[in-house]
Design a protein around this motif. Sequence first.
Motif, PDB file in Angstrom:
ATOM      1  N   SER A 166       1.920   6.418  -4.782  1.00 20.08           N
ATOM      2  CA  SER A 166       2.943   7.299  -5.353  1.00 20.08           C
ATOM      3  C   SER A 166       2.830   7.380  -6.873  1.00 20.08           C
ATOM      4  N   GLY A 167       2.058   6.498  -7.462  1.00 23.10           N
ATOM      5  CA  GLY A 167       1.948   6.459  -8.917  1.00 23.10           C
ATOM      6  C   GLY A 167       2.775   5.346  -9.524  1.00 23.10           C
ATOM      7  N   ALA A 168       3.817   4.929  -8.836  1.00 25.38           N
ATOM      8  CA  ALA A 168       4.680   3.843  -9.315  1.00 25.38           C
ATOM      9  C   ALA A 168       5.242   3.103  -8.103  1.00 25.38           C
ATOM     10  N   PRO A 169       4.488   2.135  -7.540  1.00 26.80           N
ATOM     11  CA  PRO A 169       4.957   1.416  -6.348  1.00 26.80           C
ATOM     12  C   PRO A 169       6.282   0.701  -6.606  1.00 26.80           C
ATOM     13  N   VAL A 170       7.126   0.683  -5.574  1.00 24.66           N
ATOM     14  CA  VAL A 170       8.470   0.126  -5.713  1.00 24.66           C
ATOM     15  C   VAL A 170       8.883  -0.704  -4.505  1.00 24.66           C
ATOM     16  N   TRP A 171       9.937  -1.508  -4.712  1.00 24.72           N
ATOM     17  CA  TRP A 171      10.698  -2.128  -3.630  1.00 24.72           C
ATOM     18  C   TRP A 171      11.729  -1.095  -3.195  1.00 24.72           C
ATOM     19  N   PHE A 172      11.994  -0.983  -1.916  1.00 22.58           N
ATOM     20  CA  PHE A 172      13.078  -0.153  -1.414  1.00 22.58           C
ATOM     21  C   PHE A 172      14.154  -1.088  -0.875  1.00 22.58           C
ATOM     22  N   VAL A 173      15.388  -0.886  -1.294  1.00 26.52           N
ATOM     23  CA  VAL A 173      16.492  -1.749  -0.871  1.00 26.52           C
ATOM     24  C   VAL A 173      17.635  -0.898  -0.342  1.00 26.52           C
ATOM     25  N   VAL A 174      18.075  -1.209   0.880  1.00 29.17           N
ATOM     26  CA  VAL A 174      19.271  -0.598   1.460  1.00 29.17           C
ATOM     27  C   VAL A 174      20.449  -1.471   1.071  1.00 29.17           C
ATOM     28  N   TRP A 175      21.499  -0.845   0.594  1.00 28.15           N
ATOM     29  CA  TRP A 175      22.707  -1.594   0.276  1.00 28.15           C
ATOM     30  C   TRP A 175      23.927  -0.842   0.787  1.00 28.15           C
TER      31      TRP A 175
ATOM     32  N   PRO B  84       6.082  -5.596  -8.797  1.00 29.20           N
ATOM     33  CA  PRO B  84       5.180  -6.299  -9.728  1.00 29.20           C
ATOM     34  C   PRO B  84       3.708  -6.107  -9.341  1.00 29.20           C
ATOM     35  N   ALA B  85       2.835  -6.162 -10.333  1.00 21.34           N
ATOM     36  CA  ALA B  85       1.400  -5.912 -10.120  1.00 21.34           C
ATOM     37  C   ALA B  85       0.782  -6.884  -9.128  1.00 21.34           C
ATOM     38  N   ASP B  86       1.164  -8.177  -9.161  1.00 19.79           N
ATOM     39  CA  ASP B  86       0.560  -9.137  -8.233  1.00 19.79           C
ATOM     40  C   ASP B  86       0.932  -8.815  -6.789  1.00 19.79           C
ATOM     41  N   LEU B  87       2.149  -8.351  -6.567  1.00 17.22           N
ATOM     42  CA  LEU B  87       2.559  -7.983  -5.220  1.00 17.22           C
ATOM     43  C   LEU B  87       1.925  -6.664  -4.790  1.00 17.22           C
ATOM     44  N   ALA B  88       1.750  -5.755  -5.722  1.00 17.36           N
ATOM     45  CA  ALA B  88       1.069  -4.493  -5.402  1.00 17.36           C
ATOM     46  C   ALA B  88      -0.374  -4.772  -4.969  1.00 17.36           C
TER      47      ALA B  88
ATOM     48  N   LEU C 218      -0.235  -6.168  -1.445  1.00 23.71           N
ATOM     49  CA  LEU C 218       0.033  -5.095  -0.503  1.00 23.71           C
ATOM     50  C   LEU C 218      -1.193  -4.203  -0.330  1.00 23.71           C
ATOM     51  N   GLN C 219      -1.923  -3.953  -1.421  1.00 27.24           N
ATOM     52  CA  GLN C 219      -3.132  -3.127  -1.346  1.00 27.24           C
ATOM     53  C   GLN C 219      -4.179  -3.775  -0.445  1.00 27.24           C
ATOM     54  N   ALA C 220      -4.323  -5.104  -0.525  1.00 29.24           N
ATOM     55  CA  ALA C 220      -5.269  -5.809   0.347  1.00 29.24           C
ATOM     56  C   ALA C 220      -4.876  -5.635   1.811  1.00 29.24           C
ATOM     57  N   TYR C 221      -3.590  -5.677   2.100  1.00 30.07           N
ATOM     58  CA  TYR C 221      -3.121  -5.479   3.470  1.00 30.07           C
ATOM     59  C   TYR C 221      -3.393  -4.043   3.927  1.00 30.07           C
TER      60      TYR C 221
END
Length: 173
Positions: free
Chosen positions: A90-99, A137-141, A144-147
């Motif tokens: 998407s250009g800016a990976p994010v966490w999605f949170v339902v609240w 965060p970049a380390d989590l991105a 996720l990319q490896a997965y």
Amino acid sequence: MNLVDTNSLLDRPKARPSVRVAVVMEREANPNQWEAWRFSLADVVADEPAFGAQPRVLRDDGRRQSKLFPGFELELFADEAEGYHLNLNSGAPVWFVVWRSDDEDPSLAWAERVSLSYTEAGRWLDAQERVDNVPLPADLAAWLQAYVDAHYRPEVKKERRRPQSFLPPEQRR
């Protein structure tokens, strides 16, 4: 703070890759003349044992409050690989949170679910859920990319065949 411990993932070959996270939400009192309370997603952080299991207030000055909601286990699923791919690209990976907020006490809100799947977030939005996002965060991105590299296979596009009725008679089969 490193959210991903790749060694622990290697020790559990049959388990789904996962991370434990906590959600930080903010509440603002009387942000304008039309609202008594405004809630927003502030951050998603690595869950620490010191956080405990129950939500807790981090800061409250009477006007603004920050609250931590620990204990979210985010597992990756192969059938959501396309949604992870869409998030990463998407250009800016994010966490999605339902609240959600409390209908009886409008000063209360809490985090319900956390995801990294763009598709899952879309389903939540279609169901009229409140969904906010914060940067990944970049380390989590990278994790996720490896997965996604291991599990996502783009759908092969089939060449569109022209209907026989549109072909000259000598080219019909």
